[in-house]
Design an enzyme around this catalytic site. Structure first.
Site, mmCIF file in Angstrom:
data_model
loop_
_atom_site.group_PDB
_atom_site.id
_atom_site.type_symbol
_atom_site.label_atom_id
_atom_site.label_comp_id
_atom_site.label_asym_id
_atom_site.label_seq_id
_atom_site.Cartn_x
_atom_site.Cartn_y
_atom_site.Cartn_z
ATOM 1 N N CYS A 1 -8.114 21.216 -6.916
ATOM 2 C CA CYS A 1 -7.948 19.809 -6.808
ATOM 3 C C CYS A 1 -9.244 19.280 -7.682
ATOM 4 O O CYS A 1 -9.703 19.481 -8.357
ATOM 5 C CB CYS A 1 -7.848 19.375 -5.398
ATOM 6 S SG CYS A 1 -9.082 19.755 -4.426
ATOM 7 N N CYS B 1 -12.846 7.523 -1.218
ATOM 8 C CA CYS B 1 -12.767 6.544 -2.230
ATOM 9 C C CYS B 1 -13.041 7.301 -3.780
ATOM 10 O O CYS B 1 -12.488 7.122 -4.857
ATOM 11 C CB CYS B 1 -13.876 5.210 -2.172
ATOM 12 S SG CYS B 1 -13.406 3.902 -1.152
#
Ligand code: ZN
Length: 392
Positions: free
Chosen positions: A350, A197
């Protein structure tokens, strides 16, 4: 299939408790005996986060006598979009304490037990032993498999839920009477395949949709009312506003609850689930730079092709200056390889360093031998190099 009540009724309710729970007491299926069972019940909620927040609030309001909370994290501003048991003034406090204070405000008759620890092989059995039922609100696969295995070993039922973006799932697992989590998902997904999440996002209110299913199932199990979700998987799609029930059968080949179990005790769950794949871990060895090293390269004018491998929605929030966006999927599929610089140092990053390690393995395999990735990703860049930028 219905099951007998999990808990014996408490001896009595006080006059105050009768007033408080009157809307339960006049439901014939619950009535005095059901409410007394809730009073006698000991329920453990693993995690006071997205799912744990609504679960704890409603279990407390319903009159569950003893509520345990396993949580070692502290409240962060980015939690408040969905973890509604915590408030603005709780930022920085231990989540377990913040949750306990909210519960006391909702229902002072609940005995709250805080387990301010990270659940591990060393403590999971001793903690679970003290409860009738577990509500699993964890968000990672290693803990999920540990919760399942501990519950199977102790013959305890648990209510499981998971959430991602607009999709949720919930079920009841109890190996003594039906399938366990491993019967449904024998293997964790390969590392890097399923974003968390924190990486993929979650609609805050989805936590309430799934958390409320978990509490409903918990109350049904404790009081013996209705048909539990045991043997069924509930799949919720918020965009279509649909609930689907899928039959889950006990797997005779299940590694822990099958006919010839190969898992007979707790295992190394980090190793079983892996934070990064073996390929990514191997690629990252000797090819990882820190954000400060990247800053030195940029300041020195080194010729680099700085590639952000996250998704466009994440790129919009924050970027490292000078980077360009090439989502990981386009690198893994090979589509983007031709567009990567051949004559410059390739640097990938990232959000946290997991996805860039996966992409690093792919570009190295494609011949970019000198490529590196940034340890800790853009989050570490913000913390170490430019704290004026937002993190998410
Ligand atoms: Zn099983």
């Amino acid at each position: 299939m219905s099951l007998p009540p999990l808990v014996e009724p408490a001896e009595s309710l006080s006059v105050d408790e009768v007033r408080r729970y009157s809307r339960h007491l006049i439901i014939p299926d619950v009535a005095m005996s059901g409410q007394k069972r809730l009073k006698n019940a000991k329920v453990l909620v693993v995690g006071a986060g997205g799912l744990g927040s609504p679960a704890l609030l409603y279990l407390a309001a319903a009159g569950v006598g003893t509520l345990g909370i396993v949580e070692f994290d502290t409240v962060d501003e980015s939690n408040l979009q969905r973890q509604v048991i915590h408030g603005q003034s709780d930022i920085g406090r231990p989540k377990a304490e913040s949750a306990r204070d909210s519960i006391r405000e909702i229902n002072p008759y609940v005995n709250v037990v805080i387990h301010n620890v990270a659940l591990s092989n060393d403590n999971v059995l001793q903690i679970f032993e003290q409860y009738d039922l577990i509500v699993d609100g964890t968000d990672n696969f290693a803990t999920r498999y540990m919760v399942n295995d501990a519950a199977v070993l102790l013959h305890k039922p648990y209510v499981w839920g998971s959430i991602y973006r607009f999709d949720g799932q919930a079920s009841v697992f109890w190996a003594d009477h039906g399938p366990c989590y491993r019967c449904l998902y024998p293997e964790p997904p390969p590392p890097g395949m399923v974003p968390s999440c924190a990486e993929g996002g979650v609609l805050g209110v989805l936590c309430a949709s799934i958390g409320s299913i978990q509490v409903t199932e918990a109350i049904k199990l404790l009081t013996g009312v209705g048909e539990p979700l045991l043997g069924n998987l509930m799949v919720y799609d918020a965009l279509e506003m649909s609930y689907r029930k899928i039959r889950v059968r006990k797997d005779p080949q299940c590694a822990i609850c099958g006919e010839n179990p190969t898992v007979t005790g707790l295992i190394d769950y980090e190793d079983f689930c892996g934070a990064v794949s073996d390929e990514a871990a191997a690629a990252a060895v000797g090819s990882t730079i820190t954000p400060l090293e990247l800053k030195e390269w940029i300041d020195a004018g080194k010729s680099i092709d700085l590639i952000d491998v996250r998704e466009p929605a994440e790129w919009e929030i924050v970027q490292i200056p000078g980077a360009r966006l090439v989502p990981k999927g386009e690198i893994l599929s090979g589509d983007a390889l031709a567009g990567l610089a051949q004559d410059r140092q390739l640097v990938l990053y990232c959000k946290s360093g997991v996805r860039s390690a996966e992409a690093l393995a792919a570009v190295k395999a494609a011949g970019f031998k000198d490529a590196v990735h940034v340890q800790g990703g853009v989050v570490s860049w913000v913390r170490q190099v430019d704290p004026s930028l937002p993190i998410y």
